[in-house]
Motif scaffolding. Sequence first.
Motif, short mmCIF file in Angstrom:
data_model
loop_
_atom_site.label_atom_id
_atom_site.label_comp_id
_atom_site.label_asym_id
_atom_site.label_seq_id
_atom_site.Cartn_x
_atom_site.Cartn_y
_atom_site.Cartn_z
N TYR A 116 35.39 13.88 68.33
CA TYR A 116 34.73 14.21 67.14
C TYR A 116 33.04 13.58 66.77
N ILE A 117 33.36 12.49 66.68
CA ILE A 117 31.78 11.49 65.97
C ILE A 117 30.98 11.36 67.34
N SER A 118 31.36 11.77 68.87
CA SER A 118 29.99 11.59 69.76
C SER A 118 29.59 13.89 69.72
N GLY A 119 30.36 14.25 68.39
CA GLY A 119 30.14 16.11 68.73
C GLY A 119 30.87 16.56 70.10
N MET A 120 31.95 16.25 70.63
CA MET A 120 32.54 16.48 71.23
C MET A 120 33.45 17.70 70.24
N ASP A 121 34.12 19.06 71.42
CA ASP A 121 34.10 19.46 70.36
C ASP A 121 36.17 19.72 70.67
N TYR A 122 36.30 18.89 71.42
CA TYR A 122 37.82 18.51 71.87
C TYR A 122 38.49 17.40 70.42
N TRP A 123 38.70 18.54 69.25
CA TRP A 123 39.47 17.06 68.55
C TRP A 123 40.30 18.30 67.30
N PRO A 161 38.56 22.97 64.76
CA PRO A 161 37.54 23.68 63.59
C PRO A 161 36.71 23.98 64.89
N ASP A 162 36.31 23.49 66.28
CA ASP A 162 34.96 23.48 66.79
C ASP A 162 35.22 24.38 67.91
N ARG A 163 36.33 24.67 68.05
CA ARG A 163 36.70 25.57 69.46
C ARG A 163 37.76 27.43 68.30
N ASN A 164 37.54 27.33 66.70
CA ASN A 164 38.56 28.47 66.39
C ASN A 164 40.24 28.39 66.46
N GLU A 165 40.43 27.45 66.95
CA GLU A 165 41.69 27.13 67.56
C GLU A 165 42.79 26.94 66.08
N PHE A 166 43.45 28.12 65.75
CA PHE A 166 44.54 27.42 64.35
C PHE A 166 45.89 27.48 65.09
#
Length: 253
Positions: free
Chosen positions: A89-96, A116-121
């Motif tokens: 998350y803090i590195s700007g990657m989408d895997y969180w 959130p970054d992957r729009n997966e709920f």
Amino acid sequence: MTTDQKQALFTLIKHAGQHAQALRNQGLKIDSKGQQDFVSEADIWVEQQLRHWLAQHFPTDGFLGEESGLQTGNGRTWVIDPIDGTTNYISGMDYWCISVACVEGEQVVLGIIYAPDRNEFFVAEAGKGATLNGHPLHLREPNPEQVVIGLGRSSRTSLDGYLKTLQHLADQGVEYRRFGAGALMLAHVAAGQVHGYFEAHLNSWDALAGLLLILEAGGQANPFLAHNGLIQGNVMWAATPRVWQRLSPLLLD
């Protein structure tokens, strides 16, 4: 829990994830809890928001959060990881993701994971199935020569054990991925993106929501809550049924 309460909780989790994105974009305050173990102001904010809402709506329930610890209650316990994959998350990657689970006795009854970054709920309810963005999830068995599993590792377990696991998987012709967010990798087992997930020790706030997703999608797992797994954590091995049976003698030995 009523339908309206569930929808309100879903809305809160989505809002919290979007606010975490905004905080990252503004520049984060970050502290270190240990080697490669970070906590950001977003971790604290998200957990506080969820804890406050749950205390308002379910004042007699217990709460276990990665950042704030355990508050005992009268039956149900909410288990929260405000941001799993903080380094990503803090590195700007989408895997969180944000992970929320509800436990009654020895059963996980509700699991929610939001990336959130992957729009997966992701949502799972005991006995009611699992969904991704409202679409039902059903596991399918891979061909034996195409198995890919997710792996996790923490400083709580030895590097030697992790390397032995890699050797076992190589001997079986099994591929692996390690993305640094166990809760989201468990959700991706339920979604069929990988076929299993193993970690020699995982904390309950990382494990329980994803565990229910896999079980409700038709998978199999070790009894994570046994031996006080809620408080102390446990080994985590969950997969499609055939993959679970095939690799359990190696991974759970």
